[in-house]
Design an enzyme around this catalytic site. Structure first.
Site, PDB file in Angstrom:
ATOM      1  CG  ASP A   1      18.237 -19.517 -18.365  1.00  0.00           C
ATOM      2  OD1 ASP A   1      19.014 -20.796 -18.712  1.00  0.00           O
ATOM      3  OD2 ASP A   1      17.738 -19.166 -18.945  1.00  0.00           O
TER       4      ASP A   1
ATOM      5  NE  ARG B   1      -4.106  -6.293  -7.482  1.00  0.00           N
ATOM      6  CZ  ARG B   1      -4.425  -7.408  -7.589  1.00  0.00           C
ATOM      7  NH1 ARG B   1      -5.451  -7.769  -8.538  1.00  0.00           N
ATOM      8  NH2 ARG B   1      -3.931  -8.358  -7.167  1.00  0.00           N
TER       9      ARG B   1
ATOM     10  CE  LYS C   1       6.091  -7.234  -6.725  1.00  0.00           C
ATOM     11  NZ  LYS C   1       6.249  -8.198  -8.152  1.00  0.00           N
TER      12      LYS C   1
ATOM     13  CE  LYS D   1       7.760 -14.323  -8.848  1.00  0.00           C
ATOM     14  NZ  LYS D   1       7.288 -12.985  -9.132  1.00  0.00           N
TER      15      LYS D   1
ATOM     16  CG  ASP E   1       8.933 -10.130  -8.563  1.00  0.00           C
ATOM     17  OD1 ASP E   1       9.660 -10.989  -8.386  1.00  0.00           O
ATOM     18  OD2 ASP E   1       7.959  -9.964  -8.378  1.00  0.00           O
TER      19      ASP E   1
ATOM     20  CB  THR F   1       1.080 -17.619  -3.626  1.00  0.00           C
ATOM     21  OG1 THR F   1       1.123 -16.580  -4.495  1.00  0.00           O
ATOM     22  CG2 THR F   1       2.030 -17.796  -2.443  1.00  0.00           C
TER      23      THR F   1
HETATM   24  O1  C5P Z   1      -1.700  -5.969  -6.336  1.00  0.00           O
HETATM   25  P1  C5P Z   1      -1.102  -6.802  -5.139  1.00  0.00           P
HETATM   26  O2  C5P Z   1      -1.011  -6.439  -3.833  1.00  0.00           O
HETATM   27  O3  C5P Z   1      -1.894  -8.210  -5.156  1.00  0.00           O
HETATM   28  O4  C5P Z   1       0.250  -7.342  -5.996  1.00  0.00           O
HETATM   29  C1  C5P Z   1       1.404  -8.145  -5.223  1.00  0.00           C
HETATM   30  C2  C5P Z   1       2.440  -8.337  -5.803  1.00  0.00           C
HETATM   31  O5  C5P Z   1       3.242  -9.376  -5.597  1.00  0.00           O
HETATM   32  C3  C5P Z   1       2.378  -8.399  -7.439  1.00  0.00           C
HETATM   33  O6  C5P Z   1       3.315  -8.136  -8.196  1.00  0.00           O
HETATM   34  C4  C5P Z   1       2.206 -10.094  -7.526  1.00  0.00           C
HETATM   35  O7  C5P Z   1       2.997 -10.488  -8.903  1.00  0.00           O
HETATM   36  C5  C5P Z   1       3.537 -10.308  -6.593  1.00  0.00           C
HETATM   37  N1  C5P Z   1       3.534 -11.668  -6.057  1.00  0.00           N
HETATM   38  C6  C5P Z   1       2.432 -12.280  -5.261  1.00  0.00           C
HETATM   39  N2  C5P Z   1       2.440 -13.495  -4.893  1.00  0.00           N
HETATM   40  C7  C5P Z   1       3.688 -13.994  -4.641  1.00  0.00           C
HETATM   41  C8  C5P Z   1       4.842 -13.488  -5.494  1.00  0.00           C
HETATM   42  C9  C5P Z   1       4.604 -12.333  -5.949  1.00  0.00           C
HETATM   43  O8  C5P Z   1       1.638 -11.603  -5.052  1.00  0.00           O
HETATM   44  N3  C5P Z   1       4.031 -15.417  -4.070  1.00  0.00           N
END
Ligand code: C5P
Length: 235
Positions: free
Chosen positions: A69, A213, A37, A66, A64, A123
């Site tokens: 526009d 992460r 992603k 998003k 991703d 979120t």
């Molecule tokens: O490191 P982590 O597992 O928290 O990464 C989650 C990924 O998903 C990040 O790129 C974050 O921006 C994305 N994301 C999220 N919640 C959302 C939409 C996207 O955590 N509602």
């Protein structure tokens, strides 16, 4: 692999600001087991060339960005993403039905098989912040109605928390896909508050898990990925 769309069930969120970090991680993981992603940070710093490099290594990608526009601009952006060869691209459902229809039409015009999915409500919002931008319906109702609008516009799925699936899944088309971040194999104290383990998210109906992460910061990212898959039921 995901049964419906021939995509891996895990996409690794490459939240890096440097090409080298992103490439180093990609070289440690297996394109047969996970996709990548690419979000705004990495795309803004490293651009389409890096996306092509991921494809050359055999990875499927989810761009991703998003998009939100005017319909014409979003349609053209989705076409550009599809021409770049990404497997999934996304838009904000809050851009409205005309925008989502236009995005879908754009992809149809070039006979693209890139999946188009919608973000419902970020979120990071809570009831109070939604009220302050004038969304009086509240969180659950807004997520539900935006997900339904995305399906009505023939989008392929949504990005949502796996915790929301129980409220919306029954209302959605059968093959709708659910891409779910907020997945944690083990308890952590980071900024993700509403989390599920991979197997819980999978059982709740997630189609693709987005995990950042826990994989990108692991000493052995491949081992974490294998461990997650080993919990999944064989099918
Ligand atoms: O490191 P982590 O597992 O928290 O990464 C989650 C990924 O998903 C990040 O790129 C974050 O921006 C994305 N994301 C999220 N919640 C959302 C939409 C996207 O955590 N509602």
């Amino acid at each position: 692999m995901n049964k419906h769309h021939n995509l891996p069930s895990i996409f690794v969120a490459m939240d890096f600001d440097s090409i080298d970090d992103a490439k180093n991680l990609a070289l440690k993981i297996d394109p047969n087991k996970c996709g990548i992603k690419i979000g705004k940070e990495l795309f803004t710093s490293s651009g389409p060339e890096l996306v092509k490099w991921f494809h050359d290594q055999g990875f499927k990608t989810f761009l991703d960005l998003k998009y939100h526009d005017i319909p014409n601009t979003v349609s053209k952006a989705c076409k550009s993403a599809a021409r770049l060869g990404v497997s999934i691209v996304n838009v904000h459902a809050l851009g409205g039905e005309e925008m989502m229809l236009s995005a879908k039409k754009g992809l149809d015009e070039i006979q693209s098989d890139t999946l188009l999915i919608a973000v419902t409500i970020l979120t990071s919002h809570d009831e109070k912040s939604l009220q302050s931008i004038g969304l009086e319906k509240g969180l659950d109702e807004s997520v539900k109605s935006l997900a339904q609008q995305a399906a009505k516009c023939r989008l392929d799925g949504i990005v949502c928390s796996a915790l929301d699936l129980k409220n919306i899944k029954d209302l959605m088309p059968k093959n709708f896909i659910y891409v779910t971040p907020g997945v944690r194999p083990h308890k952590t104290n980071d900024d993700q508050k509403r989390v599920m383990t991979p197997i819980e998210a999978f059982k709740a109906g997630s189609t693709i898990l987005v995990i950042g992460r826990p994989i990108t910061e692991a000493n052995d990212p491949n081992q974490i990925i294998n461990q997650i898959y080993s919990d999944f039921p064989a099918d």
